[in-house]
Design an enzyme around this catalytic site. Structure first.
Site, PDB file in Angstrom:
ATOM      1  N   CYS A   1       5.849   0.010   6.860  1.00 55.03           N
ATOM      2  CA  CYS A   1       6.045   1.256   6.330  1.00 55.03           C
ATOM      3  C   CYS A   1       7.344   1.481   6.169  1.00 55.03           C
ATOM      4  CB  CYS A   1       5.351   1.831   8.035  1.00 55.03           C
ATOM      5  SG  CYS A   1       4.423   3.748   6.569  1.00 55.03           S
ATOM      6  N   LEU A   2       6.618   1.302   4.841  1.00 54.27           N
ATOM      7  CA  LEU A   2       7.688   1.937   3.533  1.00 54.27           C
ATOM      8  C   LEU A   2       8.105   3.245   4.743  1.00 54.27           C
ATOM      9  CD1 LEU A   2       6.085   1.112   0.244  1.00 54.27           C
ATOM     10  CD2 LEU A   2       7.851   0.213   1.277  1.00 54.27           C
TER      11      LEU A   2
ATOM     12  N   GLY B   1       0.873  -1.294  -0.242  1.00 54.01           N
ATOM     13  CA  GLY B   1      -0.046  -0.147   0.048  1.00 54.01           C
ATOM     14  C   GLY B   1       1.091   1.510  -0.185  1.00 54.01           C
TER      15      GLY B   1
ATOM     16  N   HIS C   1      -4.685   1.645   8.096  1.00 55.31           N
ATOM     17  CA  HIS C   1      -2.867   2.202   7.511  1.00 55.31           C
ATOM     18  C   HIS C   1      -2.589   2.898   6.998  1.00 55.31           C
ATOM     19  CE1 HIS C   1       1.769   1.723   8.157  1.00 55.31           C
ATOM     20  NE2 HIS C   1       1.449   2.177   7.010  1.00 55.31           N
ATOM     21  N   GLU C   2      -3.543   2.674   5.891  1.00 57.75           N
ATOM     22  CA  GLU C   2      -3.388   4.135   4.674  1.00 57.75           C
ATOM     23  C   GLU C   2      -4.594   4.639   4.816  1.00 57.75           C
ATOM     24  OE1 GLU C   2      -0.980   3.396   2.944  1.00 57.75           O
ATOM     25  OE2 GLU C   2      -0.939   1.687   2.667  1.00 57.75           O
TER      26      GLU C   2
ATOM     27  N   HIS D   1      -2.393   7.279   7.259  1.00 59.25           N
ATOM     28  CA  HIS D   1      -1.409   8.435   6.446  1.00 59.25           C
ATOM     29  C   HIS D   1      -2.225   9.460   6.134  1.00 59.25           C
ATOM     30  CE1 HIS D   1       2.567   6.411   6.139  1.00 59.25           C
ATOM     31  NE2 HIS D   1       1.735   5.117   5.979  1.00 59.25           N
TER      32      HIS D   1
ATOM     33  N   GLN E   1       3.409   9.818   1.075  1.00 63.84           N
ATOM     34  CA  GLN E   1       4.187   9.338   1.727  1.00 63.84           C
ATOM     35  C   GLN E   1       5.399   9.507   0.026  1.00 63.84           C
ATOM     36  OE1 GLN E   1       1.975   5.030   2.178  1.00 63.84           O
ATOM     37  NE2 GLN E   1       4.817   5.270   3.586  1.00 63.84           N
TER      38      GLN E   1
HETATM   39 NI    NI Z   1       3.121   3.025   5.498  1.00 64.17          NI
END
Ligand code: NI
Length: 183
Positions: free
Chosen positions: A104-105, A62, A146-147, A150, A67
């Site tokens: 998380c990226l 995701g 999670h997204e 963000h 991000q």
């Molecule tokens: Ni994330």
């Protein structure tokens, strides 16, 4: 047929998709509530393509627009069943409980066991502005929550217990200081 394939077949020259640098912990855009998308145009379709490309390159399941430094309310995903996206989502239902080692990226190479609702349902829009609903449990439900976080400027650290969060933040600050010290 995707928009891009269609364009190729009618001979329209499309620019190549782009992979964006992913913003990491410490970048203010990740702590900022994003603004709603207000035009469902070609730029939005292009942004979604670029976000998918960036997510697959990472790789991740995701990716939310903040991000890559774009403070807009949309995210892309692929939990193994093909690419998808959601624009201007609202969280309309969450139920159950599930603990999962979440990463998380934007907080690379770190995972924490986080308890969240197992099931989530979001309502929003697709790239053309048509209503779209996404739901799921376990990995899909986790990704949706999670997204969605963000877009409100929340990282997974905020879902940790008080003590775990304190120690995670200390670790991250030490790692960041360590990197600065190498310069
Ligand atoms: Ni994330």
């Amino acid at each position: 047929m995707s928009r891009r394939q269609a364009a190729v077949e009618v001979g329209v020259r499309f620019p190549l998709m782009a992979v964006f640098p992913i913003r990491v912990f410490g970048d203010a855009v990740l702590n900022t509530a994003a603004a709603p998308v207000d035009s469902f145009d070609d730029d939005l379709a292009r942004l979604i393509d670029d976000m998918l490309e960036t997510m697959y390159a990472a790789p991740g399941v995701g990716l939310a627009a903040p991000q890559i430094g774009i403070s807009k309310r949309l995210f892309v995903y692929d939990v193994g069943e093909g690419p998808g996206h959601l624009v201007n989502p609202g969280l309309v239902e969450a139920a159950g409980e599930w603990e999962f080692d979440e990463g998380c990226l934007s907080v690379p190479e770190r995972f924490w066991p986080i308890l969240r609702p197992a099931y989530a349902r979001l309502e929003g829009f697709d790239a053309d502005g048509k209503p779209l609903e996404l739901e799921g449990d376990e990995l899909m439900g986790r990704m949706l929550q999670h997204e969605f976080d963000h877009l409100d400027g929340k990282l997974l650290l905020e879902r940790l217990g008080k003590r775990e969060r304190k120690s995670a933040l200390r670790d991250l600050r030490d790692a960041t200081l360590g990197l600065a010290g190498l310069e």
